[in-house]
Scaffold this active site. Structure first.
Site, short mmCIF file in Angstrom:
data_model
loop_
_atom_site.label_atom_id
_atom_site.label_comp_id
_atom_site.label_asym_id
_atom_site.label_seq_id
_atom_site.Cartn_x
_atom_site.Cartn_y
_atom_site.Cartn_z
N HIS A 172 -3.83 -24.26 5.72
CA HIS A 172 -5.10 -24.39 5.38
C HIS A 172 -5.07 -24.80 3.76
CE1 HIS A 172 -7.19 -22.34 8.72
NE2 HIS A 172 -6.43 -21.52 8.70
N ASP B 73 -2.19 -17.19 7.67
CA ASP B 73 -2.77 -17.21 8.93
C ASP B 73 -2.80 -18.97 9.45
OD1 ASP B 73 -4.95 -18.03 7.01
OD2 ASP B 73 -6.28 -18.26 8.83
N GLU B 74 -2.71 -18.90 10.77
CA GLU B 74 -2.77 -20.24 11.51
C GLU B 74 -1.80 -21.21 10.71
OE1 GLU B 74 -7.17 -19.82 13.39
OE2 GLU B 74 -7.09 -20.67 11.29
N VAL B 75 -0.62 -20.89 10.61
CA VAL B 75 0.34 -21.77 10.24
C VAL B 75 1.19 -22.48 11.32
CG1 VAL B 75 2.30 -21.98 8.77
CG2 VAL B 75 0.58 -20.37 8.10
N GLU C 210 -0.98 -12.32 10.81
CA GLU C 210 -0.12 -13.07 11.27
C GLU C 210 1.13 -12.86 10.48
OE1 GLU C 210 -3.40 -16.02 12.29
OE2 GLU C 210 -3.21 -14.46 10.96
#
EC number: 3.2.1.52
Length: 523
Positions: free
Chosen positions: A260, A313-315, A364
């Site tokens: 992000h 998150d969301e890596v 996460e």
């Protein structure tokens, strides 16, 4: 001391009512209260007597006085004898430090002023200035304008309320990267948070789409803003933190790494692994961590709250493995891309800890490598249920934001699903329950901007606010849903009267406009 002694005598004569189920207009529900059958008028010249020198309390009194006496404040004197003409606040401490766990409890007594006594009218006892602020909000909700008499009145007096928050962390996350919010809009949101007794603004300032915040150490970072006019200066950020503190609200900033973060490279392209791989941030370069440390040092001067959110998150680490120089670095350090993700998160935590911040990370990180996280880490749940029970069982603290219930951008989640979601679900051990700090509702900004953000937040955020403040046993029964709905509808109308663009409670989709004409109280 005489005033305090008289107050104690008056309180000791009150018979408690456990919970306040039959109340129709206080939100969130107080813990314990009793009431009578009198109607008392309140003097527009209501005076304040308070021990100590708290500017926060003084300003809050004036702010709430403007709210309470919004109608008829410019009317000529009526010659009425008012039943209540003074407000007394007794503070155990006037220390204005605001951190996680600051005492927000209060006792509130509302009686007819006795001309022969120095005690009477409205009396607040609180251990801190922030408990006094919560009491002032309750008073403002008890005060009702009588249009016929053109006076402010308190019904069902005398009142005695003892109140406290169930959780120390009661938050709202605001995303200012997907759409920019002017300071005036952020301040309106902070004001509305105080009305529901929320106490943490989680400011998700930066994301892959834009980097609007000024960072003096790395001044090119905010070239990643959408435009030159959609930015926050250091002074702007100070102003938001100060404005929030005056309302008893901490500001927790977030710098989401290593994913992000594409917007960072607009000003510093070396942060991108390559022009075709713009996130996650380049794990192989010392420069990346120099920039992160510079950001954190600059932000530490602005944000005094002990918690700082580092995202995580969301890596998607795929392009690390396909970018030649990063791939070589991984090989030299005998790391897989997944292990490099762990390395990055832990190193960012170390930087935050070096600045005396407690790191918060999205779940996460916990799901992937719990044994590597710093023991002080606060795990922020969002993906689904069952995370907080697992986190607290390993000794971590947790914040609950289950997206199935508390993501406000999910417009199809009805108010009662928000209301009955509980941060302690599945946690029975008393010690482990204490590790759950609380929770927050999340206002992600992909489809919200200043034109519709308030009606997306409210009134569903208020449903979560009561879950985080009030006694669970008094608010958890499905049989009490009609009482809760009635009070929430009333609170929604209170918000609209105060200028907050709150949507109707029972809409199938949040922020939907009314379907036709009708009373605010029946939509």
């Amino acid at each position: 001391m005489k005033m305090v002694s008289q107050l104690v005598i008056m309180i000791s004569t009150v018979v408690f009512v456990s919970f306040c189920e039959s109340l129709s207009y206080i939100w969130p529900l107080p813990w314990n209260c009793t009431w009578g059958n009198q109607t008392l008028s309140v003097d527009p010249s209501l005076s304040l007597l308070v021990n100590g020198n708290s500017l926060i309390v003084q300003q809050a009194f004036q702010r709430y006085k403007r709210i309470i006496f919004k109608h008829g404040s410019n009317l000529p004197p009526t010659g009425l004898h008012y039943h209540i003409n003074s407000l007394h606040i007794f503070l155990k401490s006037d220390d204005e430090e605001l951190q996680l766990g600051t005492d927000e409890s209060y006792s509130l007594l509302v009686t007819k002023t006795d001309p022969h006594s120095i005690v009477g009218g409205i009396t607040i006892q609180a251990n801190s200035v922030y408990g006094a602020l919560r009491a002032l909000e309750t008073i403002s909700q008890l005060c009702i304008f009588n249009y016929e008499a053109k006076t402010v009145e308190i019904y069902k007096a005398p009142w005695f309320i003892q109140d406290k928050p169930r959780f120390s962390y009661r938050g709202l996350m605001l995303d200012t990267s997907r759409h920019y919010y002017p300071l005036s809009v952020i301040k309106q949101i902070i004001d509305s948070m105080a009305y529901a007794k929320l106490n943490v603004l989680h400011w998700h300032i930066i994301d892959e789409e834009s980097f609007p915040l000024e960072v003096p150490t790395y001044p090119n970072l905010w070239k990643g803003a959408y435009s030159k006019w959609e930015r926050y200066t250091v002074e702007d950020a100070y102003e938001i933190v100060s404005f929030a503190k005056m309302r008893g609200i901490n500001v927790m900033a977030e710098v989401d790494v290593p994913g992000h973060a594409e917007s960072w490279g607009v000003g510093y392209p070396d942060l991108w692994p390559s022009l075709s791989c713009r996130e996650p941030l380049d794990v192989s370069k010392n420069f990346t961590f120099d920039v992160i440390l510079g950001i954190l040092r600059d932000m530490r001067k602005i944000f005094p709250f002990e918690l700082f959110h580092l995202g995580g998150d969301e890596v998607n680490t795929g392009c690390w493995s396909s970018t030649p120089h990063v791939k070589q670095w991984l090989q030299e350090h005998n790391m897989t891309a997944k292990e490099a993700y762990q390395y990055f998160v832990v190193k960012a935590q170390e930087l935050a800890l070096s600045l005396n911040w407690t790191p918060v990370n999205w779940e996460e990180t916990f799901n992937s490598f719990p044994e590597k996280l710093n023991p002080q880490t606060v795990v922020h749940n969002w993906l689904g249920g069952g995370v907080c029970p697992k986190a607290v069982s390993k000794g971590f603290r947790c914040i609950f934001s289950n997206q199935g219930f508390w993501y406000l951008d999910h417009l199809d989640v009805p108010w009662d699903d928000v209301y009955y979601a509980d941060p302690l679900e599945g946690i029975r051990d008393v010690f482990e329950q204490k590790l759950v700090l609380g929770g927050e509702v999340c206002m992600w900004g992909e489809t919200a901007d200043p034109s519709n953000v308030q009606q997306t937040i409210w009134p569903r955020a208020a449903a979560a606010a009561e879950r985080l403040w009030s006694n669970k046993e008094a608010t958890s029964s499905r049989s009490s849903a009609q009482l809760a709905l009635k009070r929430l509808e009333y609170f929604r109308c209170l918000l609209t009267r105060r200028g907050v663009q709150a949507a109707p409670v029972k809409n199938k989709y949040a922020r939907t406009a009314p379907v036709g004409p009708g009373s605010c109280y029946a939509q």
